[in-house]
Design an enzyme around this catalytic site. Structure first.
Site, PDB file in Angstrom:
ATOM      1  CD  GLU A  18      -2.791  -1.225   2.415  1.00 41.11           C
ATOM      2  OE1 GLU A  18      -3.722  -0.406   2.510  1.00 41.11           O
ATOM      3  OE2 GLU A  18      -2.541  -2.066   3.292  1.00 41.11           O
ATOM      4  CB  SER A 185      -5.841  -1.047   0.055  1.00 46.73           C
ATOM      5  OG  SER A 185      -5.600   0.112   0.809  1.00 46.73           O
ATOM      6  CG  ASN A 309     -15.553  -6.643   5.401  1.00 45.92           C
ATOM      7  OD1 ASN A 309     -15.204  -7.806   5.599  1.00 45.92           O
ATOM      8  ND2 ASN A 309     -15.110  -5.932   4.377  1.00 45.92           N
ATOM      9  CB  SER A 321     -10.051   8.298   1.655  1.00 44.85           C
ATOM     10  OG  SER A 321      -8.913   7.748   1.032  1.00 44.85           O
TER      11      SER A 321
END
Length: 350
Positions: A18, A185, A309, A321
């Site tokens: 990332e 991500s 999640n 974002s």
């Protein structure tokens, strides 16, 4: 006083997959910081983990480079930079996503040097990064989530891939998901629809971790909430919804696909909105999070399903974002978010 500004070292880049996202986040954060209140010192870290000097770091941040150029240094941290961090910085903002940044490693390094920093501490960062630990802690605290199983690479020594696939497909049905335990991500995540895609998912997952999460597929809406801990309490944003044209909200949908829609606020009932806020706080506290986090949810209002999640302890701050966008909808600007994070981080010394 010659300079009463708070001095902040902004770490970005790093060793994880990332790396590129970290640069995008750091650029947004650098721009949003109120320069009348803060002196910001960018500190770049290349993909091998070497720290770049301050002059070059600033040039990299203010450029359009997609990654930090490799350093010629032979030591991870130069003497000059170490002295700067220990003597001239009030706070470090480690805007590092994924392993070696969001997993407690950089937090432990800073704690060893007795340097204050923004965000979750070593233990909560480690738990938030490792989905296996995270899910086990959520289960212990009765936080609703999808059915899952932890699968280690060494488990393949006991059973063949066909046997493992048959076992998971019988338990979770088709499709199901394979995720690296320590990655963010949506990197390394694959949806399994048959044995061939299962073999491919294992191979890709094990590139990033020796431990995988096997998880049932949840056919539901994908919502997110943002959590900001302040000196006066915990704030939870309104929920936002993500609508992706891909099979799931993967890396491409998050950072590259212009077709992904972010709906803020998400169209949900007041009851659902209140429940998301309640679960967000419970999950945040369950891992002992500090400062900030983002929660990802699966929501099906007709079936009264609200499942966590995952929790992300250093959410992205790019222009795509959700974290800053969710608070913006509540009238809390990017700069105000940063002010709150600085205040609560400096209070750690009290």
């Amino acid at each position: 006083m010659l300079n009463s500004k708070i001095k902040i070292a902004l770490f970005f880049g790093g060793r994880s997959a990332e790396h590129e996202i970290s640069l995008l986040s750091a650029r947004s954060i650098y721009t949003a910081f109120d320069k009348k209140k803060y002196d910001i010192f960018p500190v770049a870290i290349d993909k091998k983990g070497f720290f770049i000097n301050l002059e070059k770091s600033k040039k990299i941040l203010l450029s359009d480079k997609k990654q930090v150029p490799a350093s010629a240094n032979k030591s991870i941290l130069t003497k000059e930079l170490l002295e700067f961090l220990e003597l001239k910085v009030d706070l470090v903002f480690p805007v590092l996503h994924g392993p070696f940044g969001e997993d407690g490693k950089i937090q432990g390094f800073l704690e060893t040097l007795d340097i204050n920093y923004i965000g979750c501490d070593l233990s909560s960062s480690a738990v938030g990064m490792d989905k296996a630990f995270m899910k086990q802690i959520f289960a212990y605290n009765n936080i609703p989530q999808a059915e899952f199983e932890i699968f280690n690479k060494s488990d393949l020594e006991k059973k063949s891939k066909k046997e493992v696939f048959a076992s998971f497909s019988a338990k979770f049905g088709i499709p199901f998901f394979v995720k690296p335990a320590n990655m963010g991500s949506s990197i390394g995540i694959n949806q399994v629809k048959d044995f061939k895609s299962f073999v491919k998912a294992l191979a890709e997952g094990f590139k990033y971790d020796l431990k995988l999460i096997i998880e049932e597929n949840i056919a539901a809406r994908e919502l997110e909430s943002a959590v900001l801990a302040t000196n006066t309490g915990i704030k939870v944003s309104t929920a936002g919804e993500i609508i992706s044209e891909n099979d799931f909200y993967d890396y491409q949908a998050k950072y590259e696909d212009q077709k992904t829609k972010l709906i803020i606020p998400a169209p949900v009932s007041p009851t659902t909105a209140a429940k998301i806020k309640e679960i967000s706080i419970n999950a945040f506290q369950a891992i002992g999070a500090l400062g900030l986090s983002r929660l990802d949810f699966f929501v099906d209002e007709e079936k009264e399903v609200i499942l966590v999640n995952e929790i992300n302890t250093m959410p992205g701050f790019t222009k795509f974002s959700m974290y800053p966008l969710l608070f913006k909808d509540m009238g809390i600007s990017f700069s105000e978010i940063l002010d709150s994070l600085v205040k609560i981080s400096l209070k750690r010394d009290d």
